[in-house]
Design a protein around this motif. Structure first.
Motif, PDB file in Angstrom:
ATOM      1  N   GLU A 145       0.876  -1.153   0.000  1.00  0.00           N
ATOM      2  CA  GLU A 145       0.000   0.000   0.000  1.00  0.00           C
ATOM      3  C   GLU A 145       0.921   1.213   0.000  1.00  0.00           C
ATOM      4  O   GLU A 145       2.002   1.160   0.559  1.00  0.00           O
ATOM      5  N   GLN A 146       0.520   2.302  -0.595  1.00  0.00           N
ATOM      6  CA  GLN A 146       1.419   3.448  -0.693  1.00  0.00           C
ATOM      7  C   GLN A 146       1.471   4.267   0.589  1.00  0.00           C
ATOM      8  O   GLN A 146       0.457   4.452   1.274  1.00  0.00           O
ATOM      9  N   HIS A 147       2.683   4.745   0.891  1.00  0.00           N
ATOM     10  CA  HIS A 147       2.956   5.572   2.060  1.00  0.00           C
ATOM     11  C   HIS A 147       3.867   6.722   1.648  1.00  0.00           C
ATOM     12  O   HIS A 147       4.576   6.628   0.657  1.00  0.00           O
ATOM     13  N   ILE A 148       3.854   7.776   2.437  1.00  0.00           N
ATOM     14  CA  ILE A 148       4.777   8.888   2.259  1.00  0.00           C
ATOM     15  C   ILE A 148       5.909   8.686   3.260  1.00  0.00           C
ATOM     16  O   ILE A 148       5.657   8.551   4.464  1.00  0.00           O
ATOM     17  N   GLY A 149       7.140   8.662   2.800  1.00  0.00           N
ATOM     18  CA  GLY A 149       8.299   8.534   3.677  1.00  0.00           C
ATOM     19  C   GLY A 149       8.708   9.901   4.183  1.00  0.00           C
ATOM     20  O   GLY A 149       8.905  10.830   3.393  1.00  0.00           O
ATOM     21  N   VAL A 150       8.807  10.060   5.501  1.00  0.00           N
ATOM     22  CA  VAL A 150       9.221  11.325   6.101  1.00  0.00           C
ATOM     23  C   VAL A 150      10.361  11.072   7.079  1.00  0.00           C
ATOM     24  O   VAL A 150      10.582   9.937   7.514  1.00  0.00           O
ATOM     25  N   GLN A 151      11.051  12.145   7.410  1.00  0.00           N
ATOM     26  CA  GLN A 151      12.138  12.040   8.374  1.00  0.00           C
ATOM     27  C   GLN A 151      11.905  13.052   9.490  1.00  0.00           C
ATOM     28  O   GLN A 151      11.528  14.195   9.238  1.00  0.00           O
ATOM     29  N   VAL A 152      12.096  12.587  10.729  1.00  0.00           N
ATOM     30  CA  VAL A 152      11.973  13.427  11.915  1.00  0.00           C
ATOM     31  C   VAL A 152      13.125  13.065  12.832  1.00  0.00           C
ATOM     32  O   VAL A 152      13.267  11.899  13.217  1.00  0.00           O
ATOM     33  N   ASN A 153      13.958  14.048  13.175  1.00  0.00           N
ATOM     34  CA  ASN A 153      15.118  13.824  14.052  1.00  0.00           C
ATOM     35  C   ASN A 153      15.959  12.638  13.592  1.00  0.00           C
ATOM     36  O   ASN A 153      16.300  11.765  14.389  1.00  0.00           O
TER      37      ASN A 153
ATOM     38  N   GLU B  34      15.188  10.049  12.148  1.00  0.00           N
ATOM     39  CA  GLU B  34      14.455   8.780  12.180  1.00  0.00           C
ATOM     40  C   GLU B  34      13.538   8.736  10.967  1.00  0.00           C
ATOM     41  O   GLU B  34      12.988   9.749  10.549  1.00  0.00           O
ATOM     42  N   HIS B  35      13.369   7.540  10.412  1.00  0.00           N
ATOM     43  CA  HIS B  35      12.523   7.355   9.235  1.00  0.00           C
ATOM     44  C   HIS B  35      11.132   6.886   9.655  1.00  0.00           C
ATOM     45  O   HIS B  35      10.998   5.946  10.437  1.00  0.00           O
ATOM     46  N   TYR B  36      10.112   7.532   9.114  1.00  0.00           N
ATOM     47  CA  TYR B  36       8.725   7.179   9.376  1.00  0.00           C
ATOM     48  C   TYR B  36       7.971   7.114   8.055  1.00  0.00           C
ATOM     49  O   TYR B  36       8.413   7.669   7.045  1.00  0.00           O
ATOM     50  N   ALA B  37       6.832   6.472   8.073  1.00  0.00           N
ATOM     51  CA  ALA B  37       5.962   6.420   6.901  1.00  0.00           C
ATOM     52  C   ALA B  37       4.550   6.775   7.346  1.00  0.00           C
ATOM     53  O   ALA B  37       4.143   6.463   8.465  1.00  0.00           O
ATOM     54  N   ILE B  38       3.842   7.436   6.466  1.00  0.00           N
ATOM     55  CA  ILE B  38       2.456   7.838   6.726  1.00  0.00           C
ATOM     56  C   ILE B  38       1.617   7.302   5.575  1.00  0.00           C
ATOM     57  O   ILE B  38       1.964   7.533   4.401  1.00  0.00           O
ATOM     58  N   PRO B  39       0.521   6.589   5.859  1.00  0.00           N
ATOM     59  CA  PRO B  39      -0.337   6.121   4.766  1.00  0.00           C
ATOM     60  C   PRO B  39      -0.751   7.290   3.877  1.00  0.00           C
ATOM     61  O   PRO B  39      -1.215   8.322   4.374  1.00  0.00           O
ATOM     62  N   ILE B  40      -0.586   7.135   2.584  1.00  0.00           N
ATOM     63  CA  ILE B  40      -0.833   8.232   1.646  1.00  0.00           C
ATOM     64  C   ILE B  40      -2.302   8.669   1.675  1.00  0.00           C
ATOM     65  O   ILE B  40      -2.605   9.837   1.428  1.00  0.00           O
ATOM     66  N   LEU B  41      -3.197   7.769   2.014  1.00  0.00           N
ATOM     67  CA  LEU B  41      -4.618   8.123   2.072  1.00  0.00           C
ATOM     68  C   LEU B  41      -4.936   9.085   3.218  1.00  0.00           C
ATOM     69  O   LEU B  41      -5.962   9.762   3.184  1.00  0.00           O
ATOM     70  N   ASP B  42      -4.049   9.174   4.221  1.00  0.00           N
ATOM     71  CA  ASP B  42      -4.251  10.102   5.342  1.00  0.00           C
ATOM     72  C   ASP B  42      -3.759  11.509   5.021  1.00  0.00           C
ATOM     73  O   ASP B  42      -4.083  12.458   5.731  1.00  0.00           O
TER      74      ASP B  42
END
Length: 143
Positions: A12-20, A22-30
């Motif tokens: 399923e598609q996610h947006i990859g983001v970086q915070v401090n 650290e790597h995180y992903a957020i569901p693209i539908l959100d």
């Protein structure tokens, strides 16, 4: 999350983001939209992680620091800093991240550690050699 087939969650598609760092992903539908940093107007008597509000095409959007919400110290903004706008039941909220990297698909998403006791974690995705926590932003920011 993706569909489960034979005990494995499919992509399923996610947006990859970086915070401090650290790597995180957020569901693209959100994600409603991703914008560059704007001037934030301070609003008194809000939660510590809520920095204020922005004017986005005539709409007032509250903005919070994902870094502070995750328990990190606040970081300096860079040219890569972005606001990820998430649609909520009560409207929209902007979440500041250090950078937005790419659109991702995970072939396998594992359950979050500790039997799901971290309510804002949807699971752990693997991209190459990097483990990425998949965030439920709506739960994390209490929309």
């Amino acid at each position: 999350m993706g569909k489960e087939q034979n005990g494995v969650t499919t992509a399923e598609q996610h947006i990859g983001v970086q915070v401090n760092n650290e790597h995180y992903a957020i569901p693209i539908l959100d994600v409603h939209e991703i914008i560059r940093m704007l001037d934030i107007t301070y609003v008194p008597d809000t939660r510590t992680s809520v920095l204020g509000v922005i004017n986005l095409r005539g709409k007032t959007i509250p903005v919070m620091s994902l870094s502070e919400r995750l328990g990190f110290s606040a970081e300096e903004y860079t040219p890569h800093t972005r606001i990820v706008v998430v649609a909520c039941d009560e409207g929209e909220i902007g979440v500041i991240v250090d950078s937005v990297n790419e659109v991702l698909s995970f072939n396998d998403i594992q359950p979050s550690p500790e039997n799901g006791k971290v309510e804002y974690l949807l699971g752990i995705g693997v991209k190459g050699n990097v483990l990425m926590s998949i965030l439920d932003l709506k739960q994390l920011v209490s929309c």
